[in-house]
Design an enzyme around this catalytic site. Structure first.
Site, PDB file in Angstrom:
ATOM      1  N   ARG A  77      66.471 -14.156  45.648  1.00 28.66           N
ATOM      2  CA  ARG A  77      66.272 -13.732  44.260  1.00 28.66           C
ATOM      3  C   ARG A  77      67.252 -14.481  43.367  1.00 28.66           C
ATOM      4  O   ARG A  77      68.335 -14.889  43.809  1.00 28.66           O
ATOM      5  CB  ARG A  77      66.504 -12.219  44.148  1.00 28.66           C
ATOM      6  CG  ARG A  77      66.042 -11.610  42.837  1.00 28.66           C
ATOM      7  CD  ARG A  77      66.259 -10.102  42.844  1.00 28.66           C
ATOM      8  NE  ARG A  77      65.696  -9.475  41.651  1.00 28.66           N
ATOM      9  CZ  ARG A  77      65.829  -8.181  41.353  1.00 28.66           C
ATOM     10  NH1 ARG A  77      66.523  -7.389  42.165  1.00 28.66           N
ATOM     11  NH2 ARG A  77      65.287  -7.686  40.262  1.00 28.66           N
ATOM     12  N   HIS A  80      70.771  -8.433  56.991  1.00 28.90           N
ATOM     13  CA  HIS A  80      71.457  -9.155  55.922  1.00 28.90           C
ATOM     14  C   HIS A  80      72.365 -10.230  56.517  1.00 28.90           C
ATOM     15  O   HIS A  80      73.171 -10.829  55.817  1.00 28.90           O
ATOM     16  CB  HIS A  80      72.299  -8.197  55.072  1.00 28.90           C
ATOM     17  CG  HIS A  80      71.480  -7.261  54.238  1.00 28.90           C
ATOM     18  ND1 HIS A  80      70.752  -7.685  53.150  1.00 28.90           N
ATOM     19  CD2 HIS A  80      71.269  -5.923  54.332  1.00 28.90           C
ATOM     20  CE1 HIS A  80      70.128  -6.653  52.607  1.00 28.90           C
ATOM     21  NE2 HIS A  80      70.421  -5.579  53.313  1.00 28.90           N
ATOM     22  N   TYR A 113      61.680 -14.012  45.339  1.00 31.72           N
ATOM     23  CA  TYR A 113      61.252 -12.711  44.811  1.00 31.72           C
ATOM     24  C   TYR A 113      60.387 -12.886  43.566  1.00 31.72           C
ATOM     25  O   TYR A 113      59.395 -12.185  43.377  1.00 31.72           O
ATOM     26  CB  TYR A 113      62.487 -11.868  44.476  1.00 31.72           C
ATOM     27  CG  TYR A 113      62.183 -10.496  43.938  1.00 31.72           C
ATOM     28  CD1 TYR A 113      61.785  -9.471  44.793  1.00 31.72           C
ATOM     29  CD2 TYR A 113      62.297 -10.224  42.573  1.00 31.72           C
ATOM     30  CE1 TYR A 113      61.506  -8.209  44.298  1.00 31.72           C
ATOM     31  CE2 TYR A 113      62.012  -8.956  42.070  1.00 31.72           C
ATOM     32  CZ  TYR A 113      61.622  -7.952  42.937  1.00 31.72           C
ATOM     33  OH  TYR A 113      61.342  -6.704  42.454  1.00 31.72           O
ATOM     34  N   SER A 144      71.801  -6.204  40.106  1.00 31.13           N
ATOM     35  CA  SER A 144      71.334  -5.240  41.102  1.00 31.13           C
ATOM     36  C   SER A 144      72.488  -4.783  41.986  1.00 31.13           C
ATOM     37  O   SER A 144      72.624  -3.587  42.293  1.00 31.13           O
ATOM     38  CB  SER A 144      70.232  -5.876  41.951  1.00 31.13           C
ATOM     39  OG  SER A 144      69.777  -4.989  42.948  1.00 31.13           O
TER      40      SER A 144
END
Length: 244
Positions: free
Chosen positions: A78, A54, A141, A86
């Site tokens: 995304r 990340h 995504y 999320s």
């Protein structure tokens, strides 16, 4: 770099990766964030090495980002509104039981103020993919969900192991998509485990919720969505990138 391709059976997944009793987080080691930026631990992993991270692109050492090096990056971004929802669910899963859940409004406020450096993270990889297209592959995504077959082929080409005519005729790409889709992975026994321990505070099941595109409409108010769109537009101004 030679890379052999072996694929577990779609019809009998127990003979494939489910038999390993490991989830993706164990099969795909995470690059640790060390204080000195050292990546020496990588040398102990047999090549070809596959790692997840990340980290901001700017934090990687030249040893990894230099265009002459063999290391390649595959980045999936995304839509920020879905990312926010999320993140809200995920953070509350990790929140100690003695603490009250973090409200969506609190999460929204932190996200808008730059908590997590979302836009810097995305743009770092986006700019690198534009400048070094053979080094960084940037995917959305939403595109992966919409065109999974095309994206799998794109990844294979990027890694230098395109599918052969024989593999295409055997529908290997379709088998990979079926094995790796959200429904298949979330239903594997190993990924249904709800078990945490001291060294790993996240259980396998914590990584799965819905995996849907556009679920933010069921959570964010019109005002929230409008504000986030405005911030996103401002952050992405003059970058030639958008989430559409």
């Amino acid at each position: 770099m030679e890379t052999s391709k072996t694929f577990p059976s779609v019809e009998t997944p127990d003979e494939g990766y489910q038999k390993t009793l490991k989830n993706f987080d164990e099969l795909l080691p995470t690059l640790p964030q060390t204080k000195d930026g050292s990546i020496s631990f990588v040398d102990g992993i047999p090549s070809p090495r596959l790692l997840s991270t990340h980290l901001l692109y700017s934090l990687f050492p030249t040893r990894m980002t230099d265009n002459t090096m063999a290391c390649r990056f595959l980045y999936v971004c995304r839509n920020p509104k879905d990312v926010l929802v999320s993140k809200w669910y995920f953070v509350n899963k990790l929140r100690p039981k003695k603490m009250p859940p973090l409200s969506l409004e609190e999460t929204f406020d932190l996200f808008c103020k730059g908590y997590g450096l979302f836009w810097d993270h995305v743009l770092g990889y986006w700019k690198a993919s534009v400048e070094l297209s053979k080094k960084v592959l940037f995917l959305k995504y939403e595109d992966v969900k919409k065109e999974p077959l095309g994206c799998v082929r794109k990844v294979a080409e990027f890694l230098g192991v395109p599918f052969t005519l024989e593999e295409e005729n055997k529908e290997i790409v379709e088998q990979i998509v079926k094995l790796c889709c959200f429904e298949s992975m979330s239903n594997q026994d190993v990924n249904k485990l709800d078990k945490r321990y001291q060294q790993r505070l996240v259980s396998n099941s914590d990584f799965f919720r819905k995996g849907e595109v556009g679920d933010w409409v069921n959570h964010l108010s019109p005002e929230m969505a409008e504000k986030l769109d405005q911030i996103t537009e401002q952050k992405l101004q003059d970058t030639r990138f958008n989430f559409h």
